[in-house]
Write an enzyme that holds these catalytic residues in place. Structure first.
Site, short mmCIF file in Angstrom:
data_model
loop_
_atom_site.label_atom_id
_atom_site.label_comp_id
_atom_site.label_asym_id
_atom_site.label_seq_id
_atom_site.Cartn_x
_atom_site.Cartn_y
_atom_site.Cartn_z
N GLY A 48 0.28 46.47 12.74
CA GLY A 48 1.08 45.33 13.18
C GLY A 48 0.37 44.00 13.38
N SER A 77 -0.61 53.01 11.04
CA SER A 77 0.25 54.20 11.09
C SER A 77 -0.04 55.14 9.91
CB SER A 77 1.72 53.79 11.08
OG SER A 77 1.98 53.01 9.95
N GLU A 78 -0.74 54.65 8.90
CA GLU A 78 -1.09 55.51 7.76
C GLU A 78 -2.50 56.07 7.87
OE1 GLU A 78 1.15 56.55 6.10
OE2 GLU A 78 2.66 55.04 5.69
ZN ZN Z 1 3.10 51.20 3.52
#
Ligand code: ZN
Length: 222
Positions: A48, A77-78
């Site tokens: 973010g 998040s990955e």
């Molecule tokens: Zn992505």
């Protein structure tokens, strides 16, 4: 020594972030970048935060289990997608996940990108495959991506974007550009008419040359 490597990795990731923005391979804070520092230490962009506002301290340092060791941000998040690829493919030291337009178009159609051009063949050894769909940020997505990557430097994530790997961030950036160009050319040719993939034997020769020479130079091995 590790502190120096971490500082260098953070600087390199921020530089690559600006280049990804400049080349329109990502927008805003979407996509992510990581780098292997050693076999139990990785640097990854935070979740973010826009690339053009990233500071060195924002880049998150994690171990191979994804436990945060340093950095002010929350890891992308990955994160598990990146760690799963490093685990399966120890020769890769850098990963870039992009949401570039034409690669995303192919991902949306669940269409692999065929080896129509020599540079596509060099970075993939054939078609750039599409991993089975799974929701962003899930372990299922990581498993599907690793399974579909095969011996290529890149894979598409269905309905999502592209994942690109290299021995270095510089190599991964070049591969990301070739993936986007390959997807663009495929979309153009598919809209006009018939196209002709390279002969299978030549694809093998091109891929071998890339792996044995070009990729090694990019990773500083040659
Ligand atoms: Zn992505």
């Amino acid at each position: 020594m590790l502190e120096v490597k971490i500082a260098d990795a953070r600087k390199s990731i921020i530089e690559i972030g600006f280049k990804l923005l400049d080349r329109k391979l990502v927008a805003g804070s979407w996509g992510n970048i990581s780098m292997k520092i050693d076999k139990d230490c990785y640097a990854i962009t935070p979740s973010g935060r826009p690339y053009d506002l990233l500071e060195e301290e924002d880049i998150v340092i994690v171990n191979s289990n994804g436990i945060k060791l340093a950095g002010s941000g929350i890891p992308s998040s990955e994160l598990f997608l990146h760690l799963a690829i490093y685990k399966k493919y120890p020769t890769f030291n850098a990963i870039i996940h992009t949401h570039s337009i034409y690669a995303s178009a192919c991902a949306a159609m669940h269409r692999q990108i065929p080896p129509l051009l020599e540079d596509t063949a060099q970075i993939s050894g054939g078609s750039i495959k599409v991993a089975k769909y799974a929701l962003a940020g899930t372990k299922e997505l990581a498993e599907n991506a690793v399974e579909a990557m095969g011996m290529s430097n890149a894979v598409l994530l269905a309905n999502h974007g592209a994942v690109i790997c290299g021995k270095s961030l510089d190599e991964a950036l070049i591969v990301a550009e070739i993936v986007e160009k390959s997807a663009h050319v495929y979309c153009i040719t598919a809209s006009i008419g018939e196209s002709f993939p390279l002969p299978t034997n030549d694809i093998k020769l091109l891929r071998n040359f890339y792996v044995e020479h070009y990729s090694k130079r990019q990773g500083g091995d040659e």
